[in-house]
Design a protein around this motif. Structure first.
Motif, PDB file in Angstrom:
ATOM      1  N   HIS A   1       0.503 -44.045  -2.559  1.00 37.69           N
ATOM      2  CA  HIS A   1       1.302 -44.293  -1.353  1.00 37.69           C
ATOM      3  C   HIS A   1       0.484 -43.990  -0.092  1.00 37.69           C
ATOM      4  N   PRO A   2      -0.072 -45.017   0.557  1.00 32.54           N
ATOM      5  CA  PRO A   2      -0.873 -44.778   1.761  1.00 32.54           C
ATOM      6  C   PRO A   2      -0.037 -44.399   2.971  1.00 32.54           C
ATOM      7  N   GLU A   3       1.283 -44.631   2.875  1.00 31.20           N
ATOM      8  CA  GLU A   3       2.159 -44.412   4.036  1.00 31.20           C
ATOM      9  C   GLU A   3       2.482 -42.950   4.271  1.00 31.20           C
ATOM     10  N   VAL A   4       2.301 -42.078   3.263  1.00 31.56           N
ATOM     11  CA  VAL A   4       2.647 -40.667   3.441  1.00 31.56           C
ATOM     12  C   VAL A   4       1.437 -39.905   3.977  1.00 31.56           C
ATOM     13  N   THR A   5       1.695 -38.829   4.698  1.00 29.76           N
ATOM     14  CA  THR A   5       0.603 -38.108   5.365  1.00 29.76           C
ATOM     15  C   THR A   5      -0.353 -37.466   4.368  1.00 29.76           C
ATOM     16  N   HIS A   6       0.121 -37.209   3.136  1.00 24.49           N
ATOM     17  CA  HIS A   6      -0.748 -36.593   2.134  1.00 24.49           C
ATOM     18  C   HIS A   6      -1.884 -37.533   1.713  1.00 24.49           C
ATOM     19  N   SER A   7      -1.714 -38.828   1.927  1.00 23.44           N
ATOM     20  CA  SER A   7      -2.837 -39.761   1.737  1.00 23.44           C
ATOM     21  C   SER A   7      -3.630 -39.727   3.036  1.00 23.44           C
TER      22      SER A   7
ATOM     23  N   SER B   1       3.397 -43.519 -18.572  1.00 25.64           N
ATOM     24  CA  SER B   1       2.105 -42.843 -18.548  1.00 25.64           C
ATOM     25  C   SER B   1       2.140 -41.542 -19.333  1.00 25.64           C
ATOM     26  N   GLN B   2       1.046 -41.281 -20.082  1.00 18.71           N
ATOM     27  CA  GLN B   2       0.906 -39.983 -20.736  1.00 18.71           C
ATOM     28  C   GLN B   2       0.423 -38.924 -19.757  1.00 18.71           C
ATOM     29  N   HIS B   3      -0.091 -39.401 -18.639  1.00 16.76           N
ATOM     30  CA  HIS B   3      -0.569 -38.488 -17.598  1.00 16.76           C
ATOM     31  C   HIS B   3       0.121 -38.857 -16.290  1.00 16.76           C
ATOM     32  N   ARG B   4       1.403 -38.568 -16.208  1.00 21.65           N
ATOM     33  CA  ARG B   4       2.159 -38.903 -14.998  1.00 21.65           C
ATOM     34  C   ARG B   4       1.562 -38.179 -13.794  1.00 21.65           C
ATOM     35  N   GLU B   5       1.525 -38.873 -12.678  1.00 16.52           N
ATOM     36  CA  GLU B   5       0.941 -38.268 -11.474  1.00 16.52           C
ATOM     37  C   GLU B   5       2.000 -38.137 -10.384  1.00 16.52           C
ATOM     38  N   TYR B   6       2.233 -36.923  -9.973  1.00 19.79           N
ATOM     39  CA  TYR B   6       3.118 -36.646  -8.841  1.00 19.79           C
ATOM     40  C   TYR B   6       2.373 -35.657  -7.952  1.00 19.79           C
ATOM     41  N   GLY B   7       1.900 -36.126  -6.822  1.00 26.93           N
ATOM     42  CA  GLY B   7       1.178 -35.238  -5.917  1.00 26.93           C
ATOM     43  C   GLY B   7      -0.183 -35.794  -5.551  1.00 26.93           C
ATOM     44  N   ARG B   8      -1.042 -34.906  -5.094  1.00 31.66           N
ATOM     45  CA  ARG B   8      -2.358 -35.311  -4.607  1.00 31.66           C
ATOM     46  C   ARG B   8      -3.280 -35.725  -5.754  1.00 31.66           C
ATOM     47  N   ALA B   9      -4.116 -36.722  -5.484  1.00 31.52           N
ATOM     48  CA  ALA B   9      -5.130 -37.157  -6.433  1.00 31.52           C
ATOM     49  C   ALA B   9      -6.354 -37.612  -5.638  1.00 31.52           C
ATOM     50  N   ARG B  10      -7.492 -37.673  -6.333  1.00 33.12           N
ATOM     51  CA  ARG B  10      -8.730 -38.111  -5.698  1.00 33.12           C
ATOM     52  C   ARG B  10      -9.019 -39.553  -6.100  1.00 33.12           C
ATOM     53  N   LEU B  11      -9.131 -40.422  -5.100  1.00 37.42           N
ATOM     54  CA  LEU B  11      -9.369 -41.836  -5.337  1.00 37.42           C
ATOM     55  C   LEU B  11     -10.878 -42.084  -5.401  1.00 37.42           C
ATOM     56  N   GLU B  12     -11.328 -42.644  -6.491  1.00 35.00           N
ATOM     57  CA  GLU B  12     -12.739 -42.998  -6.642  1.00 35.00           C
ATOM     58  C   GLU B  12     -12.869 -44.504  -6.470  1.00 35.00           C
TER      59      GLU B  12
ATOM     60  N   SER C   1      -9.958 -46.087  -8.819  1.00 35.36           N
ATOM     61  CA  SER C   1      -9.314 -45.380  -9.916  1.00 35.36           C
ATOM     62  C   SER C   1      -9.218 -43.907  -9.566  1.00 35.36           C
ATOM     63  N   THR C   2      -8.483 -43.152 -10.385  1.00 35.48           N
ATOM     64  CA  THR C   2      -8.466 -41.692 -10.265  1.00 35.48           C
ATOM     65  C   THR C   2      -8.831 -41.121 -11.632  1.00 35.48           C
ATOM     66  N   GLU C   3      -8.895 -39.826 -11.725  1.00 32.88           N
ATOM     67  CA  GLU C   3      -9.290 -39.191 -12.981  1.00 32.88           C
ATOM     68  C   GLU C   3      -8.393 -39.602 -14.138  1.00 32.88           C
ATOM     69  N   SER C   4      -7.094 -39.764 -13.871  1.00 33.07           N
ATOM     70  CA  SER C   4      -6.163 -40.081 -14.957  1.00 33.07           C
ATOM     71  C   SER C   4      -5.533 -41.466 -14.856  1.00 33.07           C
ATOM     72  N   VAL C   5      -5.811 -42.205 -13.794  1.00 36.50           N
ATOM     73  CA  VAL C   5      -5.248 -43.543 -13.633  1.00 36.50           C
ATOM     74  C   VAL C   5      -6.397 -44.529 -13.439  1.00 36.50           C
ATOM     75  N   LYS C   6      -6.632 -45.343 -14.458  1.00 36.57           N
ATOM     76  CA  LYS C   6      -7.760 -46.275 -14.402  1.00 36.57           C
ATOM     77  C   LYS C   6      -7.553 -47.341 -13.332  1.00 36.57           C
ATOM     78  N   VAL C   7      -6.314 -47.902 -13.284  1.00 38.89           N
ATOM     79  CA  VAL C   7      -6.033 -48.973 -12.316  1.00 38.89           C
ATOM     80  C   VAL C   7      -5.267 -48.366 -11.136  1.00 38.89           C
ATOM     81  N   ALA C   8      -5.987 -47.690 -10.255  1.00 43.20           N
ATOM     82  CA  ALA C   8      -5.341 -47.109  -9.074  1.00 43.20           C
ATOM     83  C   ALA C   8      -5.248 -48.124  -7.936  1.00 43.20           C
TER      84      ALA C   8
ATOM     85  N   TRP D   1      -1.773 -39.882  -2.351  1.00 43.77           N
ATOM     86  CA  TRP D   1      -0.541 -39.300  -2.871  1.00 43.77           C
ATOM     87  C   TRP D   1       0.039 -40.218  -3.939  1.00 43.77           C
ATOM     88  N   MET D   2       0.178 -39.661  -5.146  1.00 42.76           N
ATOM     89  CA  MET D   2       0.744 -40.408  -6.267  1.00 42.76           C
ATOM     90  C   MET D   2       2.190 -39.974  -6.512  1.00 42.76           C
TER      91      MET D   2
END
Length: 509
Positions: free
Chosen positions: A167-173, A96-107, A145-152, A126-127
């Motif tokens: 990752h739905p299993e972590v509390t951050h999700s 990915s050119q836009h690697r995701e590590y951390g919180r993201a907003r799922l649309e 999807s998310t802002e930077s990941v089309k196929v979320a 949590w990505m």
């Protein structure tokens, strides 16, 4: 047979969390290596593919034959699992050119999705990934999807197969539990009837069938796991269970008699063995932590072997092994966290030739406590802090002597007693005191002293894998420090350990 979800482990640090989230829904599940899992049986209602530290683009990436379960039961691929299914079925995964590590907003793109039912329009997830799915097969439908990941998130048309990049299993999700419920209860149709009560009933019945009139010997430590395991076996076979509780001289102050009394009140057939001198002799002159552990393990084996041979016709060895021990002892290419051998009695030798019975080997620690509560075990035992197998030997830095043990027992009793007095005991996960191999100058009255230093250690944690130092009140620390210095001869300085794990460990040795 009990309904279950099968989790295939590709090595993710979160695999055990997936299992815990499924168990929290009162559904039984098992983790198996991706390259060694059981054939589907009617009681397996769904399959979850875990994440992985690997990339699906690697030449030797972990692989699984999807045809063994796809279109037979519902499937959920999490992160690596989602990427693997997409690639195997004709899609493309790239760095990915836009690697995701951390919180993201799922649309959510498909409001009618059964997997995402009940989730808010922009749910926090949590990505943790460096690759991304760039193209999907024609029969894949993007459902989020998310802002930077089309196929979320996607679903394969006309089958109950799903992939999610987060990752739905972590509390951050924050709505991960809802998603897990949707998959496990709604899509897989699990009844959610796996409870501590049903576990107790089924386990006791199974133990009666397995053990019959055979005799079982078991070492007890006073801890949660061995106590709950022994209680289950006792309820199954009664007096045919023979328990041994060894005083190795490295227990907390008065702990040997207190624990022995509590077991006798529970009706367990238990024998206490005073082996302090044997252990002190084995430890004499040893300072290396690993050497101390090995000496204690060997001494324990000698005592246990001797005592078990005094019981006629013993065929089984009972152990308090729990599920994380089992998972971490299975070696596959890259799976979760640290690989270790699991043992609860110091590693018994092959010559004992006993069959092993482990009634808790499918449970996590919190589930063991729930089962103990169902069995009516004293809450003071169930709520007891973890205590290291080698006992105070690894809290005395340097060589071990009875005099040092006596000092540490007194200091430890004041610290633990203080935590109880201030209602802080259950606020921390584990607490103890280290006797340091240094002396410091102090003043008591008009006299100069040159005495030992002790370090107090208290941590908060969920599973012991990571831990933070407990932020205990200053007034409490002041009172405990004052009590220790005034009441324990040989100690004139108290320090408090504020190191987290990592980089430090909970114990000092």
């Amino acid at each position: 047979m009990t309904e279950q979800i099968l989790i295939l482990d590709f090595g993710s640090q979160y695999t055990q969390l997936i299992a815990r989230r499924v168990r929290e829904l009162n559904v039984y599940c098992e983790i198996h290596p991706y390259n060694n899992f059981p054939e589907l049986t009617p009681n397996i209602k769904g399959v979850i593919l875990s994440g992985s530290p690997c990339s699906v683009r690697d030449e030797d990436a972990p692989y699984v034959d999807l045809e063994k379960f796809r279109k037979i039961v519902p499937v959920l691929g999490v992160c690596y699992g989602a990427q693997l299914m997409a690639q195997l079925l004709g899609g493309e995964v790239k760095a990915s050119q836009h690697r995701e590590y951390g919180r993201a907003r799922l649309e959510i793109d498909d409001e009618d999705s059964s997997l995402l039912a009940g989730l808010s329009a922009t749910s926090q997830v949590w990505m943790s990934h460096g690759d991304t799915i760039v193209t999907i097969p024609d029969n894949f439908n993007i459902i989020a999807s998310t802002e930077s990941v089309k196929v979320a998130a996607y679903k394969i048309a006309d089958e109950l197969t799903y992939g999610i990049q987060f990752h739905p299993e972590v509390t951050h999700s924050t709505e991960g539990k809802q998603l897990m419920y949707n998959f496990v209860a709604k899509i897989c149709g699990c009844k959610q009837d796996w409870t501590s009560e049903s576990f107790v009933e089924q386990t006791i019945a199974s133990l009666r069938t397995k053990l019959g009139n055979d005799r079982v010997v078991m070492a007890l430590s006073g801890g949660v796991d061995s106590t709950v395991a022994a209680t289950l076996v006792h309820q199954a076979i009664g007096a045919n269970l023979f328990c041994i509780f060894v005083d190795n001289g490295l227990l907390r102050k008065d702990e040997y008699q207190q624990v022995l009394d509590s077991y006798l009140h529970m009706g367990l057939n238990i024998k206490g063995v005073d082996a302090k001198d044997l252990f002190y002799g084995a430890l004499e002159g040893l300072t290396d932590p690993e050497a101390k552990r090995k000496a204690i393990g060997k001494a324990f084996i000698d005592v246990f072997d001797q005592e078990s041979h005094l019981i006629e016709d013993v065929k089984w060895l009972g152990q308090g092994t729990i599920y994380p021990d089992v998972i971490e002892s299975v070696s596959v290419k890259g799976p979760s966290a640290t690989i270790k051998s699991h043992h609860n009695v110091g590693g018994l030798p092959d010559f004992m030739k006993l069959k092993v019975v482990e009634p808790l080997n499918t449970l996590f620690k919190d589930e063991v406590r729930a089962v103990g509560k169902t069995l009516g075990i004293d809450p003071t035992i169930l709520g007891r802090h973890p205590f290291p197998g080698p006992g105070l030997a690894i809290r005395i830095l340097g060589d071990i002597t009875p005099e040092k043990v006596a000092i540490l027992q007194e200091v430890d009793a004041i610290f633990i007693g203080g935590l109880r007095k201030w209602n802080l005991y259950h606020e921390v996960w584990q607490a103890g005191v280290m006797l340091l191999p240094v002396k410091s100058v102090g003043v008591m009255g008009d006299e100069r002293t040159y005495e030992s230093v002790v370090a107090l250690r208290a941590v908060t944690s969920i599973d012991g894998m990571t831990a933070d130092w407990a932020h205990l009140p200053y007034d409490f620390l002041a009172e405990v420090s004052n009590d220790i210095i005034n009441r324990v001869k040989g100690v004139n300085r108290v320090v408090y350990d504020i190191s987290s794990k990592p980089p430090a460990t909970i114990e000092w040795e």
